[in-house]
Design a protein around this motif. Structure first.
Motif, PDB file in Angstrom:
ATOM      1  N   ARG A  32     -67.640   1.802 -48.848  1.00  0.00           N
ATOM      2  CA  ARG A  32     -68.856   0.866 -48.580  1.00  0.00           C
ATOM      3  C   ARG A  32     -69.172  -0.190 -49.679  1.00  0.00           C
ATOM      4  O   ARG A  32     -69.123  -1.655 -49.447  1.00  0.00           O
ATOM      5  N   ALA A  33     -68.981   0.290 -51.173  1.00  0.00           N
ATOM      6  CA  ALA A  33     -70.119  -0.359 -52.153  1.00  0.00           C
ATOM      7  C   ALA A  33     -68.552  -1.192 -52.374  1.00  0.00           C
ATOM      8  O   ALA A  33     -68.358  -1.843 -53.043  1.00  0.00           O
ATOM      9  N   CYS A  34     -67.428  -0.355 -52.168  1.00  0.00           N
ATOM     10  CA  CYS A  34     -66.142  -0.882 -52.078  1.00  0.00           C
ATOM     11  C   CYS A  34     -66.274  -2.731 -51.456  1.00  0.00           C
ATOM     12  O   CYS A  34     -65.490  -3.533 -51.831  1.00  0.00           O
ATOM     13  N   GLN A  35     -66.209  -1.785 -50.092  1.00  0.00           N
ATOM     14  CA  GLN A  35     -66.303  -3.512 -49.281  1.00  0.00           C
ATOM     15  C   GLN A  35     -67.150  -4.499 -49.558  1.00  0.00           C
ATOM     16  O   GLN A  35     -66.272  -5.332 -49.553  1.00  0.00           O
ATOM     17  N   SER A  36     -68.018  -3.909 -50.080  1.00  0.00           N
ATOM     18  CA  SER A  36     -69.446  -4.814 -50.066  1.00  0.00           C
ATOM     19  C   SER A  36     -69.065  -6.120 -51.678  1.00  0.00           C
ATOM     20  O   SER A  36     -69.614  -6.975 -51.066  1.00  0.00           O
ATOM     21  N   ALA A  37     -68.043  -4.725 -52.662  1.00  0.00           N
ATOM     22  CA  ALA A  37     -67.925  -6.042 -53.607  1.00  0.00           C
ATOM     23  C   ALA A  37     -66.449  -6.844 -53.202  1.00  0.00           C
ATOM     24  O   ALA A  37     -66.172  -7.432 -54.568  1.00  0.00           O
ATOM     25  N   GLY A  38     -65.863  -5.842 -52.337  1.00  0.00           N
ATOM     26  CA  GLY A  38     -64.565  -7.360 -52.427  1.00  0.00           C
ATOM     27  C   GLY A  38     -63.379  -6.829 -52.582  1.00  0.00           C
ATOM     28  O   GLY A  38     -62.586  -7.788 -52.786  1.00  0.00           O
ATOM     29  N   THR A  39     -63.096  -5.177 -52.946  1.00  0.00           N
ATOM     30  CA  THR A  39     -62.260  -4.761 -53.675  1.00  0.00           C
ATOM     31  C   THR A  39     -61.585  -4.349 -52.587  1.00  0.00           C
ATOM     32  O   THR A  39     -60.371  -4.390 -52.802  1.00  0.00           O
ATOM     33  N   VAL A  40     -62.025  -4.298 -51.702  1.00  0.00           N
ATOM     34  CA  VAL A  40     -61.193  -3.269 -50.250  1.00  0.00           C
ATOM     35  C   VAL A  40     -61.555  -3.744 -49.042  1.00  0.00           C
ATOM     36  O   VAL A  40     -62.784  -4.024 -48.710  1.00  0.00           O
ATOM     37  N   SER A  41     -60.595  -4.286 -48.763  1.00  0.00           N
ATOM     38  CA  SER A  41     -60.856  -5.080 -47.276  1.00  0.00           C
ATOM     39  C   SER A  41     -60.226  -4.392 -45.910  1.00  0.00           C
ATOM     40  O   SER A  41     -59.352  -3.665 -46.318  1.00  0.00           O
ATOM     41  N   ALA A  42     -60.294  -5.154 -44.355  1.00  0.00           N
ATOM     42  CA  ALA A  42     -59.628  -4.009 -43.198  1.00  0.00           C
ATOM     43  C   ALA A  42     -58.937  -5.545 -42.775  1.00  0.00           C
ATOM     44  O   ALA A  42     -59.258  -6.501 -42.662  1.00  0.00           O
ATOM     45  N   GLU A  43     -57.926  -5.320 -42.865  1.00  0.00           N
ATOM     46  CA  GLU A  43     -56.968  -6.422 -42.129  1.00  0.00           C
ATOM     47  C   GLU A  43     -55.895  -5.412 -41.257  1.00  0.00           C
ATOM     48  O   GLU A  43     -55.346  -3.965 -40.836  1.00  0.00           O
ATOM     49  N   ASP A  44     -56.020  -6.562 -39.777  1.00  0.00           N
ATOM     50  CA  ASP A  44     -54.622  -5.602 -38.456  1.00  0.00           C
ATOM     51  C   ASP A  44     -53.393  -5.671 -38.886  1.00  0.00           C
ATOM     52  O   ASP A  44     -52.974  -5.839 -40.098  1.00  0.00           O
ATOM     53  N   PHE A  45     -52.802  -4.851 -38.365  1.00  0.00           N
ATOM     54  CA  PHE A  45     -51.668  -4.569 -38.563  1.00  0.00           C
ATOM     55  C   PHE A  45     -50.891  -3.910 -37.364  1.00  0.00           C
ATOM     56  O   PHE A  45     -52.093  -2.920 -36.634  1.00  0.00           O
ATOM     57  N   VAL A  46     -49.141  -3.320 -37.154  1.00  0.00           N
ATOM     58  CA  VAL A  46     -48.775  -3.036 -35.803  1.00  0.00           C
ATOM     59  C   VAL A  46     -48.367  -2.184 -36.089  1.00  0.00           C
ATOM     60  O   VAL A  46     -47.436  -1.707 -37.197  1.00  0.00           O
ATOM     61  N   LYS A  76     -59.018  -8.492 -56.327  1.00  0.00           N
ATOM     62  CA  LYS A  76     -60.492  -8.419 -57.235  1.00  0.00           C
ATOM     63  C   LYS A  76     -60.066  -6.957 -57.230  1.00  0.00           C
ATOM     64  O   LYS A  76     -60.391  -6.402 -58.374  1.00  0.00           O
ATOM     65  N   GLY A  77     -59.923  -5.986 -56.664  1.00  0.00           N
ATOM     66  CA  GLY A  77     -59.489  -4.661 -55.714  1.00  0.00           C
ATOM     67  C   GLY A  77     -58.393  -4.372 -57.438  1.00  0.00           C
ATOM     68  O   GLY A  77     -57.854  -3.379 -58.065  1.00  0.00           O
ATOM     69  N   GLU A  78     -56.862  -5.062 -57.358  1.00  0.00           N
ATOM     70  CA  GLU A  78     -56.226  -4.589 -58.527  1.00  0.00           C
ATOM     71  C   GLU A  78     -56.715  -5.284 -60.263  1.00  0.00           C
ATOM     72  O   GLU A  78     -56.014  -4.578 -60.358  1.00  0.00           O
ATOM     73  N   VAL A  79     -57.883  -6.324 -59.682  1.00  0.00           N
ATOM     74  CA  VAL A  79     -57.935  -6.364 -61.422  1.00  0.00           C
ATOM     75  C   VAL A  79     -58.983  -5.177 -61.260  1.00  0.00           C
ATOM     76  O   VAL A  79     -58.902  -4.963 -63.272  1.00  0.00           O
ATOM     77  N   ALA A  80     -59.292  -5.063 -60.726  1.00  0.00           N
ATOM     78  CA  ALA A  80     -60.524  -4.205 -60.963  1.00  0.00           C
ATOM     79  C   ALA A  80     -58.970  -2.422 -61.664  1.00  0.00           C
ATOM     80  O   ALA A  80     -59.783  -1.834 -62.240  1.00  0.00           O
ATOM     81  N   VAL A  81     -59.254  -2.460 -60.949  1.00  0.00           N
ATOM     82  CA  VAL A  81     -57.638  -0.925 -61.295  1.00  0.00           C
ATOM     83  C   VAL A  81     -57.131  -1.658 -62.440  1.00  0.00           C
ATOM     84  O   VAL A  81     -57.123  -0.016 -63.649  1.00  0.00           O
ATOM     85  N   ALA A  82     -56.595  -2.221 -62.865  1.00  0.00           N
ATOM     86  CA  ALA A  82     -55.463  -2.763 -63.871  1.00  0.00           C
ATOM     87  C   ALA A  82     -56.818  -2.576 -65.001  1.00  0.00           C
ATOM     88  O   ALA A  82     -56.784  -1.859 -66.323  1.00  0.00           O
TER      89      ALA A  82
END
Length: 400
Positions: free
Chosen positions: A360-374, A389-395
């Motif tokens: 939840r902290a990741c989602q609040s910080a905008g480093t992880v998000s949910a998106e639709d897929f089929v 933003k998450g990829e920058v944090a991982v780097a």
């Protein structure tokens, strides 16, 4: 001493020799044992055990803190000492405020001061109290030891060194003396039960009783002994290390998880094991104390967020979809648990709370998000992905 010899028959392929047939028994003089009457027990309860850290470090006793070489015993001992000096409860353990003497025979004083600075920062301790109530004796820079072995008139024995005499004099007025560590302090045969008992009981133990203080002695064990605890009884080589200490705690670690186990105390019930984690700077902290909005909680959450980001990156690299569902067989926790980047402390039921809090902290910080897929069956679902933003944090985490 009257010795009688007899000629032994010559064995085939061996040279002639003599053997000792009889040795006159030799008595060793010692102080007489004290007779104690037990008829009147009305005042016996005044001698109930006292603790510097209850119930794991008793006063007037030697407590052994064991663990393998890189598990973090020195850091943990400094954490405990700093909390005693600053009169602050450590995790589930209440402390008695007092003066602390840290005898370092392994790490030089500069390393000890660096670790103390990290401890003060992580736990938000009062540096003024720490400076007033904690003193470091640096013996590492001069290769000091506390006991030296020598050949006496009848057998090998040990003698107090000038460093031990300095320690004994300095101990007056202190409540906790920490010796890091046994292998450097004891310059003698660690497999000799007699020499080990003398060092632990008569030298360190007597110093504890005379000055009414607690002694915490750090000791290395091999990784098998650390994993299986007291069942191995392989403290430095002799079971006397195990038996001579009246209290014993063990720090065990595997795959980033730390556990402090209360393995022995003759005067109280053993405390249940507590789980620890390391901050980014290596400071050990109790997990249960890190859920209350304190500095420990902030540090634990930061570590967990970093672990989830690294696991998400590993899943992306492997082409694994991380479903956003909170129940069923494909939750984010179950999927990411298949990657080594997610520590065991965030897996299974025991790590569920910490995992979802960090996610939840990741989602609040905008480093992880949910998106639709089929899905392959043309069903619409949601999945979790790393944002830019998450990829920058991982780097940043991957950079040296």
């Amino acid at each position: 001493m009257d010795l009688k010899y007899e000629q032994r028959p010559t064995a085939i392929g061996r040279c002639e020799g003599t053997a000792l047939a009889h040795v006159q028994p030799q008595s060793y003089q010692s102080a007489p044992m004290r007779e104690v009457r037990v008829g009147d027990l009305s005042d016996a309860l005044q001698y109930a055990p006292c603790f510097v850290v209850e119930p794991i470090i008793p006063r007037d006793e030697v407590t052994l803190l064991s663990g393998h070489g890189d598990v973090g015993k020195s850091y943990l001992a400094l954490v405990i000492g700093a909390h005693v000096a600053c009169d602050q409860r450590w995790g589930p353990f209440p402390v008695t405020h007092g003066n602390v003497l840290f005898v370092t025979l392994e790490d030089v004083a500069e390393r000890v001061r660096y670790r103390l600075a990290r401890i003060v920062e992580a736990y938000r301790l009062d540096p003024i109290k720490l400076d007033k109530n904690l003193l470091v004796l640096d013996g590492a820079s001069i290769n000091a030891s506390l006991a030296e072995e020598f050949l006496g008139p009848r057998a090998h024995t040990i003698a107090e060194t000038s460093s031990f005499k300095q320690l004994a004099l300095k101990s007056k007025g202190y409540d906790l003396v920490i010796v890091d560590n046994a292998s450097d302090a004891f310059n003698a045969d660690p497999n000799s039960n007699r020499l080990v008992r003398r060092f632990v009981r008569q030298m360190l133990g007597e110093n504890a009783r005379v000055n009414s203080l607690a002694v915490l002695l750090l000791a290395h064990v091999d990784k098998d002994a650390a994993r299986y605890g007291a069942r191995q009884q392989s403290y430095l080589g002799s079971v006397a290390w195990h038996n001579s200490a009246r209290s014993r705690i063990a720090l065990t670690g595997d795959d980033g998880n730390l556990t402090l186990q209360h393995e022995k105390h003759n005067h109280s019930a053993k405390h249940q094991p507590i789980r620890l984690f390391r901050t980014a700077d290596g400071v050990p902290m109790p997990e249960e104390a890190a859920m209350d909005g304190s500095a420990a909680s902030d540090s634990l959450l930061s570590n967990d967020v970093d672990a989830i980001l690294m696991a998400m990156y590993a899943a992306k690299a492997a082409g694994v979809t991380v479903h956003a569902s909170t129940s069923g067989p494909y939750t984010p926790q179950k999927t990411l648990s298949t990657f080594p980047e997610l520590p065991r402390s965030l897996q299974n039921n025991s790590g569920r709370y910490r995992f979802w809090r960090a996610l939840r902290a990741c989602q609040s910080a905008g480093t992880v998000s949910a998106e639709d897929f089929v899905t392959g069956h043309r069903n619409k679902r949601k999945k979790l992905v790393l944002t830019h933003k998450g990829e920058v944090a991982v780097a940043a985490l991957q950079s040296p």
